[in-house]
Write a protein that holds these residues in place. Structure first.
Motif, PDB file in Angstrom:
ATOM      1  N   UNK A 125       1.050  -1.006   0.225  1.00 19.86           N
ATOM      2  CA  UNK A 125      -0.263  -0.317  -0.045  1.00 19.86           C
ATOM      3  C   UNK A 125       1.007   0.928   0.063  1.00 19.86           C
ATOM      4  N   UNK A 126       0.775   2.415  -0.723  1.00 23.26           N
ATOM      5  CA  UNK A 126       1.114   3.232  -0.790  1.00 23.26           C
ATOM      6  C   UNK A 126       0.283   5.192  -0.696  1.00 23.26           C
ATOM      7  N   UNK A 127       1.024   5.482   0.106  1.00 22.86           N
ATOM      8  CA  UNK A 127       0.612   6.464   0.200  1.00 22.86           C
ATOM      9  C   UNK A 127       1.123   8.062   0.456  1.00 22.86           C
ATOM     10  N   UNK A 160       3.331   0.746   2.885  1.00 19.92           N
ATOM     11  CA  UNK A 160       3.369  -0.703   4.283  1.00 19.92           C
ATOM     12  C   UNK A 160       3.212  -2.279   3.265  1.00 19.92           C
ATOM     13  N   UNK A 161       3.431  -2.846   3.591  1.00 18.28           N
ATOM     14  CA  UNK A 161       3.389  -4.172   3.042  1.00 18.28           C
ATOM     15  C   UNK A 161       2.559  -4.963   3.169  1.00 18.28           C
ATOM     16  N   UNK A 204       0.987 -12.129  10.500  1.00 17.55           N
ATOM     17  CA  UNK A 204       0.769 -10.798  11.677  1.00 17.55           C
ATOM     18  C   UNK A 204       1.636 -10.027  11.774  1.00 17.55           C
ATOM     19  N   UNK A 205       2.034 -10.107  10.884  1.00 16.66           N
ATOM     20  CA  UNK A 205       3.253  -8.708  11.303  1.00 16.66           C
ATOM     21  C   UNK A 205       2.997  -7.989   9.235  1.00 16.66           C
ATOM     22  N   UNK A 206       3.503  -6.406   9.600  1.00 17.54           N
ATOM     23  CA  UNK A 206       3.343  -5.971   8.193  1.00 17.54           C
ATOM     24  C   UNK A 206       4.708  -4.813   8.623  1.00 17.54           C
ATOM     25  N   UNK A 230       9.797   7.031   8.724  1.00 18.20           N
ATOM     26  CA  UNK A 230       9.881   6.329   9.452  1.00 18.20           C
ATOM     27  C   UNK A 230      10.056   4.691   9.387  1.00 18.20           C
ATOM     28  N   UNK A 231      10.527   3.703  10.041  1.00 11.67           N
ATOM     29  CA  UNK A 231      10.862   2.556   9.258  1.00 11.67           C
ATOM     30  C   UNK A 231      10.150   2.059  10.654  1.00 11.67           C
TER      31      UNK A 231
END
Length: 481
Positions: free
Chosen positions: A34-36, A71-72, A77-79, A132-133
């Motif tokens: 997802x790209x924003x 966002x992957x 349960x992990x992104x 952000x990371x």
């Protein structure tokens, strides 16, 4: 063992062969990500009149910003999340030139540097980096979200929209209906628009100065946010508590709100106890008490702000795209430094510049150099504000008017250099027309012109001070995706 020496070309070839099996087409690699973000351009023109032809403090600049957040998909349960941004500005002071470091005045026409600017322009490029990371963990057994890593600080005392961020952990839980609980711990944090200049203890708000600076004092937060819909409207409330090691002994923000189909109301109260011990952030910023204009050490000062606001939105009941807001702000403690960022949402208001302007002497940010933190100085403010806006053309065009009238009484127990006469009263009025055009779902164009007039009453025999105008013209184009 015998080592074989390889040429650079051979090494590259072997490296390519060894990784070829992991390569994949770009379309496949980014599937599901997802790209924003947004692209934003601003022209900002501060037009100051200090009386007697003095225009020091005036400035104009072009500002560019690009933000992209990736966002992957959630796997087991992990992104993962990655946010990058680019920011720069070009100083264009229309013949005033760059600031003279010796006296703070812009160069006058006919003198050296009179037609120079700074920033992007045709010169070198500017700021680019990772904002952000982080990893997001969402266990199946509970309605809990955990974020680990470098992330935006989305709190009432910071401004995530402008990139305030911290490195640490944030946990959110919504197992209880209508209630969200939050807990956070960050070992370092940064405020994007206000940064500490360690050379002279002055706060800088210039877009390209000190943006790499962060504060390495741990920040902790706890919060509870509640909201419920009833037949009588939506009732909401939130309570936040913050602690910043060697800076803020306690910071509390509370809000009660009600939203009906037509009317709405809101009460807010913020309180901050700032620490000025010898190893604190504020001690290093504002001095060690050796001179009269610096606060003494080992002082914890109280700051607060109280807001009451009412409003009406005529869209639902009367199908009229008209929105009206009325509000009042005051304080009871020594200062009004109740946030880490002026743009933070913990103090509702109308008007664009009175609440972050040295001309009024009011700032809700503890990091602003001209704000009153209560260290040897007391401040009493009373501010009435109002706003009205109306939408046309399927609500794509919006025009509005914002108004604020206020009074700021500053008294000093030690006659510091910022207030040599002991008491200063500032009365101010801001009138700001606004306009925005939603060209498409993604693109919005907007502009405002803020007229701020400050009138000073210095309490001392024969003392006087000219009225000062602090005006700002801004044009903005923002494309969101």
């Amino acid at each position: 063992m015998k080592f074989i020496k390889l040429s650079l070309a051979a090494s590259v070839a072997l490296g390519a062969l060894s990784t070829a099996s992991f390569a994949q087409p770009l379309e496949e690699a980014i599937k599901g990500i997802d790209v924003s973000g947004y692209l934003r351009y601003r022209y900002n023109d501060d037009r100051y009149d200090n009386g007697n032809g003095d225009v020091s403090g005036s400035s104009a600049n072009h500002q560019w910003r690009a933000v992209a957040d990736f966002k992957t998909p959630v796997v087991n349960n992990v992104a993962l999340g990655l946010g990058v941004w680019y920011q720069n500005s070009n100083n264009v002071n229309h013949g005033k030139g760059v600031v003279d470091a010796n006296n703070g005045q812009f160069a006058q026409p006919g003198t050296a540097n009179a037609f120079l600017g700074s920033g992007l322009g045709s010169g070198s490029d500017g700021q680019f980096g990772v904002r952000e990371f982080y990893a997001t963990i969402t266990p199946d057994s509970t309605a809990t979200t955990i974020k680990l890593g470098k992330q935006l600080l989305d709190t009432p005392v910071t401004n995530a929209a402008d990139g305030d961020r911290g490195t640490g952990i944030l946990a959110l839980n919504s197992d209880i209906p209508n209630l969200t609980l939050a807990a956070a711990a960050f070992d370092s944090w940064a405020i994007n628009e206000v940064n500490v200049n360690n050379n002279n203890g002055v706060i800088s708000s210039a877009p390209n100065i000190g943006e790499e600076t962060s504060v390495d004092k741990p920040l902790y937060a706890l919060a509870g946010i509640y909201g419920i819909d009833t037949n009588y409207g939506r009732f909401g409330g939130q309570l936040w508590g913050f602690y910043v090691d060697d800076a803020v002994d306690a910071l509390v923000f509370g809000e009660l709100s009600w939203q009906g189909s037509l009317l709405r109301a809101k009460l807010q109260y913020s309180y901050a106890a700032l620490n000025n011990d010898s190893d604190s952030v504020f001690y290093s910023l504002y001095g060690n008490g050796n001179t009269a204009d610096k606060p003494k050490a080992n002082i914890s000062e109280s700051n607060d702000a109280f807001v009451v606001e009412v409003g009406a939105d005529f869209r639902n009941d009367y199908q009229l795209p008209l929105n009206v807001t009325l509000g009042y702000i005051t304080n009871f403690a020594d200062g009004t430094a109740v946030a880490l960022e002026d743009e933070g949402s913990n103090v509702s208001r109308k008007g664009k510049i009175w609440w972050q302007n040295a001309g009024t002497g009011i700032s809700t940010s503890a990091l602003r150099g001209y704000g009153v933190q209560g260290f040897g100085t007391e401040q009493d403010i009373d501010v009435f504000y109002a706003g009205v806006d109306y939408s046309f053309i399927d609500e794509r065009l919006n025009v509005g008017l914002e108004f604020a009238w206020g009074e700021n009484d500053i008294s000093s127990g030690n006659n510091n250099a910022n207030n040599p006469l002991g008491i200063k009263k500032v009365e101010f009025t801001e009138i700001t027309p606004t306009i925005s055009w939603k060209h498409s779902k993604q693109l919005t164009l907007s502009a405002f012109y803020a007229f701020l007039n400050n009138s000073y009453d210095m309490v001392a025999p024969g003392a006087s001070m000219d009225d000062r105008d602090r005006n700002r013209f801004r044009v903005e184009a923002k494309y969101s995706f």
